[in-house]
Scaffold this motif. Sequence first.
Motif, PDB file in Angstrom:
ATOM      1  N   LEU A 193      37.780  39.507  53.509  1.00  0.00           N
ATOM      2  CA  LEU A 193      36.715  38.587  53.103  1.00  0.00           C
ATOM      3  C   LEU A 193      35.329  39.120  53.426  1.00  0.00           C
ATOM      4  CD1 LEU A 193      38.310  35.187  54.202  1.00  0.00           C
ATOM      5  CD2 LEU A 193      37.936  35.966  51.858  1.00  0.00           C
ATOM      6  N   HIS A 194      35.271  40.122  54.288  1.00  0.00           N
ATOM      7  CA  HIS A 194      33.991  40.705  54.698  1.00  0.00           C
ATOM      8  C   HIS A 194      33.498  41.758  53.716  1.00  0.00           C
ATOM      9  CE1 HIS A 194      31.416  43.487  57.127  1.00  0.00           C
ATOM     10  NE2 HIS A 194      30.935  42.339  57.559  1.00  0.00           N
ATOM     11  N   THR A 195      34.374  42.288  52.863  1.00  0.00           N
ATOM     12  CA  THR A 195      34.003  43.396  51.985  1.00  0.00           C
ATOM     13  C   THR A 195      33.250  42.909  50.750  1.00  0.00           C
ATOM     14  OG1 THR A 195      36.137  43.254  50.836  1.00  0.00           O
ATOM     15  CG2 THR A 195      36.003  44.749  52.721  1.00  0.00           C
ATOM     16  N   SER A 196      32.281  43.693  50.309  1.00  0.00           N
ATOM     17  CA  SER A 196      31.463  43.304  49.153  1.00  0.00           C
ATOM     18  C   SER A 196      32.276  43.325  47.858  1.00  0.00           C
ATOM     19  CB  SER A 196      30.251  44.231  49.028  1.00  0.00           C
ATOM     20  OG  SER A 196      30.653  45.582  48.903  1.00  0.00           O
ATOM     21  N   TYR A 197      33.205  44.287  47.720  1.00  0.00           N
ATOM     22  CA  TYR A 197      33.987  44.360  46.482  1.00  0.00           C
ATOM     23  C   TYR A 197      34.863  43.119  46.314  1.00  0.00           C
ATOM     24  CZ  TYR A 197      38.032  45.880  49.323  1.00  0.00           C
ATOM     25  OH  TYR A 197      39.057  45.947  50.235  1.00  0.00           O
ATOM     26  N   TYR A 198      35.407  42.610  47.429  1.00  0.00           N
ATOM     27  CA  TYR A 198      36.265  41.438  47.318  1.00  0.00           C
ATOM     28  C   TYR A 198      35.438  40.160  47.142  1.00  0.00           C
ATOM     29  CZ  TYR A 198      40.425  38.606  47.854  1.00  0.00           C
ATOM     30  OH  TYR A 198      41.461  37.733  47.615  1.00  0.00           O
ATOM     31  N   GLN A 199      34.250  40.124  47.715  1.00  0.00           N
ATOM     32  CA  GLN A 199      33.365  38.987  47.492  1.00  0.00           C
ATOM     33  C   GLN A 199      32.960  38.889  46.025  1.00  0.00           C
ATOM     34  OE1 GLN A 199      30.215  39.689  50.320  1.00  0.00           O
ATOM     35  NE2 GLN A 199      31.454  39.018  52.070  1.00  0.00           N
ATOM     36  N   ARG A 200      32.726  40.050  45.378  1.00  0.00           N
ATOM     37  CA  ARG A 200      32.439  40.041  43.946  1.00  0.00           C
ATOM     38  C   ARG A 200      33.657  39.550  43.148  1.00  0.00           C
ATOM     39  NH1 ARG A 200      29.502  44.964  45.052  1.00  0.00           N
ATOM     40  NH2 ARG A 200      31.341  46.222  44.552  1.00  0.00           N
ATOM     41  N   TYR A 201      34.819  39.964  43.601  1.00  0.00           N
ATOM     42  CA  TYR A 201      36.077  39.608  42.917  1.00  0.00           C
ATOM     43  C   TYR A 201      36.285  38.092  42.909  1.00  0.00           C
ATOM     44  CZ  TYR A 201      41.169  39.976  41.944  1.00  0.00           C
ATOM     45  OH  TYR A 201      42.430  39.881  41.418  1.00  0.00           O
ATOM     46  N   ILE A 202      36.123  37.440  44.059  1.00  0.00           N
ATOM     47  CA  ILE A 202      36.352  35.993  44.099  1.00  0.00           C
ATOM     48  C   ILE A 202      35.199  35.216  43.455  1.00  0.00           C
ATOM     49  CG2 ILE A 202      37.929  36.068  46.052  1.00  0.00           C
ATOM     50  CD1 ILE A 202      35.726  35.262  47.895  1.00  0.00           C
ATOM     51  N   THR A 203      33.985  35.798  43.470  1.00  0.00           N
ATOM     52  CA  THR A 203      32.875  35.182  42.727  1.00  0.00           C
ATOM     53  C   THR A 203      33.188  35.185  41.243  1.00  0.00           C
ATOM     54  OG1 THR A 203      31.261  35.919  44.382  1.00  0.00           O
ATOM     55  CG2 THR A 203      30.404  35.293  42.221  1.00  0.00           C
ATOM     56  N   CYS A 204      33.752  36.289  40.787  1.00  0.00           N
ATOM     57  CA  CYS A 204      34.166  36.388  39.392  1.00  0.00           C
ATOM     58  C   CYS A 204      35.237  35.335  39.089  1.00  0.00           C
ATOM     59  CB  CYS A 204      34.698  37.791  39.112  1.00  0.00           C
ATOM     60  SG  CYS A 204      35.200  38.059  37.412  1.00  0.00           S
ATOM     61  N   GLY A 205      36.156  35.109  40.034  1.00  0.00           N
ATOM     62  CA  GLY A 205      37.201  34.103  39.831  1.00  0.00           C
ATOM     63  C   GLY A 205      36.628  32.721  39.602  1.00  0.00           C
ATOM     64  N   ILE A 206      35.667  32.311  40.430  1.00  0.00           N
ATOM     65  CA  ILE A 206      35.026  31.006  40.260  1.00  0.00           C
ATOM     66  C   ILE A 206      34.313  30.937  38.913  1.00  0.00           C
ATOM     67  CG2 ILE A 206      33.247  29.447  41.138  1.00  0.00           C
ATOM     68  CD1 ILE A 206      33.807  30.527  43.927  1.00  0.00           C
TER      69      ILE A 206
ATOM     70  N   THR B 221      40.413  30.537  43.484  1.00  0.00           N
ATOM     71  CA  THR B 221      38.993  30.360  43.154  1.00  0.00           C
ATOM     72  C   THR B 221      38.821  30.108  41.664  1.00  0.00           C
ATOM     73  OG1 THR B 221      38.701  32.769  42.952  1.00  0.00           O
ATOM     74  CG2 THR B 221      38.189  31.784  45.075  1.00  0.00           C
ATOM     75  N   CYS B 222      39.664  30.751  40.862  1.00  0.00           N
ATOM     76  CA  CYS B 222      39.624  30.525  39.415  1.00  0.00           C
ATOM     77  C   CYS B 222      40.003  29.074  39.101  1.00  0.00           C
ATOM     78  CB  CYS B 222      40.570  31.501  38.721  1.00  0.00           C
ATOM     79  SG  CYS B 222      40.409  31.525  36.924  1.00  0.00           S
ATOM     80  N   SER B 223      41.028  28.556  39.779  1.00  0.00           N
ATOM     81  CA  SER B 223      41.444  27.163  39.583  1.00  0.00           C
ATOM     82  C   SER B 223      40.355  26.195  40.013  1.00  0.00           C
ATOM     83  CB  SER B 223      42.728  26.875  40.370  1.00  0.00           C
ATOM     84  OG  SER B 223      43.805  27.621  39.873  1.00  0.00           O
ATOM     85  N   ILE B 224      39.691  26.514  41.136  1.00  0.00           N
ATOM     86  CA  ILE B 224      38.573  25.677  41.591  1.00  0.00           C
ATOM     87  C   ILE B 224      37.460  25.686  40.550  1.00  0.00           C
ATOM     88  CG2 ILE B 224      36.733  25.476  43.317  1.00  0.00           C
ATOM     89  CD1 ILE B 224      38.741  26.492  45.390  1.00  0.00           C
ATOM     90  N   GLY B 225      37.210  26.863  39.960  1.00  0.00           N
ATOM     91  CA  GLY B 225      36.207  26.960  38.903  1.00  0.00           C
ATOM     92  C   GLY B 225      36.576  26.115  37.703  1.00  0.00           C
TER      93      GLY B 225
END
Length: 485
Positions: free
Chosen positions: A217-230, A359-363
């Motif tokens: 959860l601390h990595t920037s690549y994964y933060q972009r990934y879950i932002t994309c999901g939302i 996160t996609c479902s939440i979106g």
Amino acid sequence: MNLPANQYNSLRSLFSLAGNTKFAYSFISDAVPICGLRRLPYILIGLLLIATSALIIGIKPFPEPFYVVKNYNNGTCERTDEVNNAETRFEVKYYVMYFMLWHMGIAFSDSVVDGLITQRSKREPEETRGRILAWTKIAGKVGFVTALLLTGVLMNGVQYGGTFCWSMSINQIMLVAIIALIIGIVYAILFTNEKNYDEAIEKTITRDAFAKLWNLLHTSYYQRYITCGISVGLVFALRTPASTKIEKNWVNVEPLVKNVIGIITIFLEMGGLYLYMRYLLNFSWRVIVIMQGLLPIILEFPIIVMTVFNIYRNQYFWFADDLIEAIIQSWIFLIAELIGVEYAPQGLEGATFAIFSATCSIGIVGGAFTSNFIFGFFNVMEDDIYKSDTPANRLQVFYSFLLSYTLRTIGMVVVFLIPAQKKQALLWKNIEGGSNTKRFFFVFILVSLLIISLITNLLPLFKTTECMHIAGGSGCKNATGFWLL
């Protein structure tokens, strides 16, 4: 049940909300082996949840239908416009929790299987990585099309908007589903092959999994990934609810025809997945996502214009664009899973993609209540405006589609949150980045969106709140303050 469009949208979103718990299931499966096994016990738990909900729904009587159904001595029948049970749209809320349990069981077993497939996919060579995922999705489509065939034929009664004078009830269909679930349980026991861990290694797995998740959860690549999901979920759900009403009132779609089109669509999706696996495994993910976002708009627009303004209304013409879109329809979800395969650290194969899926479902749920609020200002929710079919009402429907297309087009900017292909995904993964502030921010946002989405999607199911704009209504009369929403 004659549900208004906003209630129908909210029910769909609430059922998808069960998918938001996939992360918890996947993480437990990753981190807490049972008797040395990380996958099989949890797959069985999920299947048993589905079986339990199917049994409850199978024996619990459903409310009387909204309209009166008349059977004649000559063997014919019809569904009249005479109201039989006006309260049926509000009685549906008593069945929501059972269907949510059904979807929760599906999410449970599906998320664990995702982890198992990710483990297998990571072992594939880079050039062919993705074939296991594609074949898995094709197999899933086969199961889905079988279910559609059964429901399309066995539930084509007039009480469900069909043409047959006989039909199985939802209760009976659920009891049939239990037989399929028993077969699935036996198959899982016999053919799920995984490594057995001893007790000492089990404790190490559990301890390391929490540290790996927090670091992920601390990595920037994964933060972009879950932002994309939302963002993807939000864009997907920002659609006018007018489509379901057009199908019912203007093009008179028959359930049997809709199911046949659905079956053809699934076969085309299977063909599309095979094409992707055969020719596009190393093609740009960004280009494919943009193509999948814009092509449906280009294909739908002339059909919408001709249908809304009564130039040509036909149920087969209405579905013409769906058949073309079907070929590429599943690619975006396959790409999302392929990115998850690249990003998943060892020991978190299930949780990595499950967080994205949640996160996609939440979106989607957030997009549904946003859509209800936005399109609540358009007069497109109730059957009456389609039955009157005036030029002013047609314009309202058309404008709602224009706004929907505009929002979806703007949403395409999220494509830059994902890597172009596998090599860039690995490059991003090797670059250190991220911050604790962002990590806590993401957790806070996800929890907040989940709570808000749940509350706002329950509003259309109750008499006192279905009129609110935020629930997709036209505004509550004689109300002040909060209730004006």
